[in-house]
Design an enzyme around this catalytic site. Structure first.
Site, PDB file in Angstrom:
ATOM      1  N   SER A   1       0.842  -1.186   0.000  1.00 43.43           N
ATOM      2  CA  SER A   1       0.000   0.000   0.000  1.00 43.43           C
ATOM      3  C   SER A   1       0.884   1.244   0.000  1.00 43.43           C
ATOM      4  CB  SER A   1      -0.942  -0.070   1.203  1.00 43.43           C
ATOM      5  OG  SER A   1      -2.073   0.717   0.996  1.00 43.43           O
TER       6      SER A   1
ATOM      7  N   HIS B   1      -6.174  -6.169  -1.880  1.00 46.96           N
ATOM      8  CA  HIS B   1      -5.141  -5.252  -1.390  1.00 46.96           C
ATOM      9  C   HIS B   1      -4.102  -5.972  -0.521  1.00 46.96           C
ATOM     10  CE1 HIS B   1      -3.952  -1.066  -1.074  1.00 46.96           C
ATOM     11  NE2 HIS B   1      -3.968  -1.077   0.241  1.00 46.96           N
TER      12      HIS B   1
ATOM     13  N   ASP C   1      -8.777  -5.101  -6.011  1.00 51.13           N
ATOM     14  CA  ASP C   1      -8.459  -3.952  -5.165  1.00 51.13           C
ATOM     15  C   ASP C   1      -8.603  -2.678  -5.988  1.00 51.13           C
ATOM     16  OD1 ASP C   1      -7.295  -1.957  -3.646  1.00 51.13           O
ATOM     17  OD2 ASP C   1      -5.251  -2.770  -3.822  1.00 51.13           O
TER      18      ASP C   1
END
Lengths: 498, 498
Positions: free
Chosen positions: A189, A456, A431
């Protein structure tokens, strides 16, 4: 278990609405650990966590300037697991996990990729906490104090964070006399962006990077603003056309009911809210977060999008048809509870929520908006409004072009085709953040891993017994690539020594 | 003409002794323009200089932080010459010259490489002044005020300078709609380091770099401390064994005479100093500067080292033999003057001298010392003394490891063999700074140009009619390499558009 996710979503709404955000917000860019926790199997074994020893590094506050205050130092936390390490003499590799926008403890519990693969690499593991989170807060302040002080929070930036990581890597390699041990950095991320940028900016300190779910192209207009919510829409549409249609129709219905006399009270009742709704927007904001979160973390074995759609499609609804269906989706994903949606009074936002809000307002300006092509009501990203709101909240102007100026992003394929090496960009295509990721191989050594059914950060989470075979294959392939890098590294080392 | 060089050397002595330096110092890392000026042919034609138009960019004071003061802007000067440019529609290249530690005006007069080759590339030329020099001084201060203010000078760093260049490149490309025009950055000496680092840190903004005489390895102990003065010694020894021997013997003789009653007065007389010498060290410091300068700029057609040695070897000396010879060397290189060595009273150090002193004390910590293997008396680099002196002068601690942490330097061959591309490192091996340069090809596209007879920054100075053929060939080869990069760039562009 399921309740904790609901609580989180509620928290998110409460914290994201006023500042630096669209009218409606979406899950912060993070590992969203509380969500992952809902499956206790997902946790790294406590015994493995206990293999880590905690250290604190005397970190420089401001790496780039030489003002008197720049020299201030603070304690930055990092953890080392040397159980698997082959040692400096055999130049065994070092895997470094970069903390993102939360205390490092949270990551430690769910990032299985490093601990599960360390043995076959004989790798040393280091997890470094990001400045301003957890126990790594500068200037002798608490997190809240640091965030409130315009001078103190001014040093809270990604370039400083990367330089922190550089200083710690250097320090540890010197301390362990591990000069020739190749370093591979890993992040997911926001921290996945940091990992890829670190390989590009500090190639002398990291020989390769695994950047999981890093939307490095969601800046400065490179990715269309509706990338994120297009994927959310697609995920729901693929799960169930009727579910998608119900959600699509629900917004007007909420608006209609909310505008009626006593409408808010009716909505509060239908959705069993923990306190009376103040507006229809409050409800819509919650629901948007919920759908976005389900899509972002649409992971095996539960697949939250399907769970929600089963709830919505399966609801026995006659009166208040659409709204009862929507509520059934909320219950399906949140589990049974005495009340829903608005947060219990006294709940405070997490460090991740507050910290990311500052980061988004200062430099991480990801222009995510909603356009017509979605199951949501349009809510375009308006950069002027965004800047105004940030300016009102923090008294400083966002710098929307800085990320692409410092790290690049425009024409990435052209730029990296003849520059750099050894980066894996992995993205789960379910995602919504994958819309801002690198989805195509750029060169022989800068490669993409888009997985059709991935979510994710899924590849670097702890492996589960019943992980689907494509996920098992993906992780194996990533490991093979990293092994290939390291093999070449050793060959170079040998050749240069001769 | 010759006098101006002498004046400079005198200036250098006066300014380098007290602060942040060895007992004896050496020419600052720079283009040393005053020296180059001694040959009027060396100047870029005034008509060419007049082709440049001056602009000022609203530059951010602090790119890396978000403190309220970080947002302060200042006017940064840059100059554009669009006479040769093929235009944005044909994606014609942009050559950017990075200013170093002096006002950009100085460079404009001597850097011929860009103006002389722009036509064949149809290139746009941009020269950018380095922050804190010339007309690019932040915070509304004069140069002297900025340097005296601990907060103001704190933003005077190389990383900020690179980010400045990035912001201006981006701005100009946007303004000219020149998105697809490949940028090649050029710099020499300190700015040569900046050029190579810029290609490594901002590959999305520069497609290639020509780094002339960039001693990027003279940090953190990578290059042996005696690298610089070993080359000075070698240059003199190669020019004349007897000259070398005379210089080698002269230091003890100066010490001997200086220690006698009336010795300083005798030395002042022999060397015709402009005022009475205060110590033997004052004289020795001057002479070391002189030899170092001659070696660094040992360039055609005059070859200062040979000039000095002809003076030394040819002196008719009986009484005070060695010292008279040494003085003859000074006169040979400086020309006839009424007096020598100590600066006329009232002379103030240049911006380059003062600015570089700060830069050396804060981050550009190049450990240059003198060991036994030279024609000089040993004067080893002592990092603790260095740190103490800087700390006393500026109240802040030097960061001796920062340059290698941020830019790399250790194991460069291993690091860059599989990372980066399109950098030319050119070094004249008569230039003592070449000891800290990249002298071997690292990969197909990161290449070295060491020239046996070359001096500091020679390749990018204006070409002269009687330039030796090896120099003509070198420049031609560098141009061919840059053409090769640009050809590949266009091919990629075309392929990616299809």
């Amino acid at each position: 278990m399921a309740l904790s996710w609901l609580s989180l979503i509620i928290l998110l709404i409460s914290s994201t609405s006023p500042v630096c955000a669209q009218k409606f917000d979406f899950p912060r860019l993070s590992l969203h650990c509380e969500k992952v926790f809902q499956d206790p199997e997902r946790r790294v074994q406590v015994s493995v966590i206990n293999d880590f020893k905690t250290f604190f590094f005397n970190q420089t506050l401001d790496h780039f300037n030489y003002r008197p205050e720049s020299y201030t130092t603070f304690k930055q936390r990092y953890l080392i697991n040397s159980k698997y390490w082959g040692g400096a003499n055999s130049s065994a590799p070092i895997f470094i996990y970069f903390g993102g926008e939360e205390p490092i403890d949270d990551d430690l519990k769910v990032i299985g990729f490093l601990t599960e693969n360390a043995a076959q690499f004989k790798a040393l593991l280091i997890y470094i906490e990001h400045r301003y989170y957890g126990k790594s807060i500068p200037l002798g302040k608490s997190f809240e104090e640091a965030l409130k002080d315009p001078n103190a929070r001014g040093y809270f930036s990604s370039s400083q964070a990367l330089a922190d990581y550089a200083a710690i890597i250097r320090h540890v390699k010197e301390k362990l006399k591990a000069k020739d041990c190749p370093v591979i950095v890993v992040g997911c991320s926001y921290a996945g962006m940091l990992a890829s940028w670190f390989r590009l900016k500090y190639p002398h300190l990291a020989f390769g990077a695994l950047a999981s779910s890093a939307p490095i192209l969601y800046f400065d207009g490179i990715t269309p603003e509706d990338g994120y919510f297009s994927v959310v829409t697609k995920d729901f549409k693929e799960a169930s056309e009727t579910c998608y249609q119900t959600i699509r129709d629900s917004w007007a219905e909420i608006d209609r009911v909310a505008s009626e006399p006593d409408g808010l009270s009716r909505l509060s009742k239908i959705f069993k809210t923990c306190r009376a709704l103040e507006s229809g927007d409050e409800l819509k904001s919650y629901l948007i977060e919920e759908y976005a979160g389900a899509a972002q973390y649409d992971e095996p074995p539960t697949y939250p999008v399907e769970v929600m759609c089963r709830g919505i499609d399966g609801a026995n609804a006659s009166e208040n048809g659409i709204l009862v269906k929507i509520f059934a989706g909320v219950v399906a994903i949140s589990g049974n509870s005495s009340c829903y949606i608005v947060p219990p009074s006294g709940t405070t936002p997490s460090q991740g929520q507050l910290g990311w809000k500052w980061q988004r307002c200062s430099e991480m300006i990801m222009g995510v908006g909603i356009t017509n092509n979605s199951m949501f009501q349009p809510d375009p990203f308006n950069i002027s409004n965004f800047i105004d709101r940030c300016n009102r909240s923090y008294g400083v102007m966002p710098r929307p072009h800085w990320i692409t100026t410092y790290y690049g992003g425009h024409d990435t394929e052209q730029v990296l085709r003849r520059f750099g090496s050894n980066i894996i960009f992995s993205n789960g295509l379910r995602d919504p953040y994958s819309s801002g990721g690198i989805l195509k191989n750029i060169s022989d050594t800068i490669v993409a891993f888009p997985t059709q059914k991935g979510s994710h950060c899924l590849d670097i989470l702890s492996a589960l017994q019943d992980d689907p075979s494509w996920l098992v294959r993906q992780r194996k392939k990533e490991i093979e690539i990293i092994k290939g890098w390291i093999t070449k590294y050793y060959a170079d080392l040998l050749a240069l020594r001769q």
